[in-house]
Design a protein around this motif. Structure first.
Motif, PDB file in Angstrom:
ATOM      1  N   ARG A   2      33.569  -2.244  26.576  1.00 55.29           N
ATOM      2  CA  ARG A   2      34.009  -2.184  25.176  1.00 55.29           C
ATOM      3  C   ARG A   2      33.056  -1.326  24.340  1.00 55.29           C
ATOM      4  O   ARG A   2      33.492  -0.536  23.500  1.00 55.29           O
ATOM      5  N   ALA A   3      31.735  -1.522  24.540  1.00 55.42           N
ATOM      6  CA  ALA A   3      30.752  -0.740  23.792  1.00 55.42           C
ATOM      7  C   ALA A   3      30.882   0.744  24.110  1.00 55.42           C
ATOM      8  O   ALA A   3      30.833   1.598  23.205  1.00 55.42           O
ATOM      9  N   GLU A   4      31.047   1.059  25.398  1.00 54.04           N
ATOM     10  CA  GLU A   4      31.218   2.458  25.777  1.00 54.04           C
ATOM     11  C   GLU A   4      32.500   3.036  25.181  1.00 54.04           C
ATOM     12  O   GLU A   4      32.522   4.185  24.725  1.00 54.04           O
ATOM     13  N   GLY A   5      33.567   2.225  25.197  1.00 52.97           N
ATOM     14  CA  GLY A   5      34.830   2.688  24.611  1.00 52.97           C
ATOM     15  C   GLY A   5      34.714   2.920  23.117  1.00 52.97           C
ATOM     16  O   GLY A   5      35.230   3.912  22.585  1.00 52.97           O
ATOM     17  N   LYS A   6      34.024   1.987  22.410  1.00 54.23           N
ATOM     18  CA  LYS A   6      33.834   2.149  20.969  1.00 54.23           C
ATOM     19  C   LYS A   6      33.002   3.395  20.675  1.00 54.23           C
ATOM     20  O   LYS A   6      33.293   4.157  19.733  1.00 54.23           O
ATOM     21  N   SER A   7      31.938   3.608  21.485  1.00 53.31           N
ATOM     22  CA  SER A   7      31.113   4.791  21.285  1.00 53.31           C
ATOM     23  C   SER A   7      31.921   6.068  21.505  1.00 53.31           C
ATOM     24  O   SER A   7      31.822   7.030  20.735  1.00 53.31           O
ATOM     25  N   ALA A   8      32.741   6.061  22.576  1.00 53.53           N
ATOM     26  CA  ALA A   8      33.577   7.236  22.847  1.00 53.53           C
ATOM     27  C   ALA A   8      34.595   7.444  21.735  1.00 53.53           C
ATOM     28  O   ALA A   8      34.859   8.584  21.319  1.00 53.53           O
ATOM     29  N   ALA A   9      35.176   6.316  21.223  1.00 55.05           N
ATOM     30  CA  ALA A   9      36.152   6.435  20.134  1.00 55.05           C
ATOM     31  C   ALA A   9      35.503   6.990  18.875  1.00 55.05           C
ATOM     32  O   ALA A   9      36.070   7.860  18.187  1.00 55.05           O
ATOM     33  N   ASP A  10      34.293   6.503  18.550  1.00 56.63           N
ATOM     34  CA  ASP A  10      33.574   7.018  17.377  1.00 56.63           C
ATOM     35  C   ASP A  10      33.268   8.501  17.526  1.00 56.63           C
ATOM     36  O   ASP A  10      33.380   9.277  16.563  1.00 56.63           O
ATOM     37  N   GLU A  11      32.881   8.892  18.732  1.00 56.77           N
ATOM     38  CA  GLU A  11      32.579  10.304  18.976  1.00 56.77           C
ATOM     39  C   GLU A  11      33.832  11.162  18.831  1.00 56.77           C
ATOM     40  O   GLU A  11      33.798  12.257  18.251  1.00 56.77           O
ATOM     41  N   ILE A  12      34.958  10.631  19.358  1.00 62.91           N
ATOM     42  CA  ILE A  12      36.218  11.375  19.251  1.00 62.91           C
ATOM     43  C   ILE A  12      36.625  11.503  17.786  1.00 62.91           C
ATOM     44  O   ILE A  12      37.066  12.575  17.331  1.00 62.91           O
ATOM     45  N   ARG A  13      36.486  10.393  17.023  1.00 60.58           N
ATOM     46  CA  ARG A  13      36.833  10.440  15.597  1.00 60.58           C
ATOM     47  C   ARG A  13      35.937  11.437  14.850  1.00 60.58           C
ATOM     48  O   ARG A  13      36.406  12.194  13.989  1.00 60.58           O
TER      49      ARG A  13
END
Length: 290
Positions: free
Chosen positions: A195-206
């Protein structure tokens, strides 16, 4: 006369009873021990009819068939201090009926002795192995040293264990529950990591999307301003060309444009009638064109 006849009958029956008590049979699945005053006179291993002295001798039968020992699962401790449950069974038989009858009371006593010997030998063997090696070891590699130790211990009882089979290696309920909890905690931790990795990737994508959006808008605004500037320059060029051809008509046209924008609905203007803004209202269209 009648008493004599009864006497003969009684003697005959007594002789017949004595003769019947003087013989015994041995089944093919049994060993027969002829006992006299608690001592073994001889052992009959072959099936048939045999004779004994009644009242002085008696026969004790010992089963010579292959027998099984199958206890409940037993807990042992491995070399890496992990408790394991072993489900096993053993096959054994009586090899020395004389020793067996002299040392043991019955089959239950024999099963108890076999169980003690197996548990002791298995505990010694499992205690030298780790959990991983115990799970991976073959039946033969585990059973051979255990059988050697067990038969050495049971040889003075007239018993020989022929085979040992490990049916299952498991964990005790307490260890199993702790293992399940540890696995659950590991899965929860891994899920949180994902989840943390996904959130980090989502923030980076945003962030990248916002950056790209800003870049695109800035580029579009720049292009817009360039196009607008080109349009204004072209319009100014057209206006300049038109003014150069007919200044009065150009002034008239620009005044009409001013009237159209200024004199819209609900427009209130307070101006002097002599204002230059109304100069075309004070002259006729034909005079304005001259």
């Amino acid at each position: 006369m009648k008493n004599w006849i009864w006497g003969v009958v009684i003697v005959f029956l007594g002789v017949l009873l004595l003769l019947s008590a003087s013989f015994y049979t041995v089944d093919q699945s049994q060993n027969a021990l002829l006992m006299q005053f608690g001592k073994v006179l001889r052992v009959e291993k072959s099936p048939g009819l045999y004779m004994k002295w009644p009242l002085l001798q008696h026969v004790q039968y010992v089963d010579k068939r292959l027998q099984s020992y199958s206890p409940q699962p037993v807990s042992f401790l491995t070399a890496d201090k992990k408790p394991v449950l072993l489900d096993f069974f053993a096959e054994w038989r009586v090899t020395d009926p004389g020793l067996y009858a002299a040392r043991l009371h019955d089959q239950a006593d024999a099963q108890a002795q076999i169980g003690d010997a197996l548990r002791t030998a298995l505990s010694s063997q499992v205690g030298t192995m780790s959990m991983a090696s115990l799970i991976a070891v073959s039946q033969q590699a585990l059973a051979a040293p255990v059988l050697s130790q067990v038969n050495q211990q049971l040889q003075n009882l007239g018993i020989h264990v022929l085979d040992l089979r490990i049916l299952q290696v498991g964990l005790s309920p307490e260890v199993l529950q702790a293992t399940y909890k540890r696995m659950e905690a590991e899965q929860i931790q891994q899920a949180n990591t994902y989840r943390a990795e996904g959130k980090s990737a989502a923030d980076e994508i945003r962030a990248n999307a916002e950056k790209e959006k800003t870049t695109i808008l800035a580029d579009a605004y720049r292009q817009q301003e360039e196009i607008k500037g080109q349009g204004d320059a072209e319009a100014a060029s057209i206006y300049g060309a038109a003014y150069g051809k007919d200044p009065q008509f150009f002034a008239f046209y620009r005044s009409l444009e001013a009237y159209r924008h200024a004199l819209s609905n609900k427009t209130v203007l307070v101006l002097n009638p002599d204002s230059p803004f109304f100069k075309y209202f004070r002259h006729s269209l034909s005079e304005a064109g001259k």
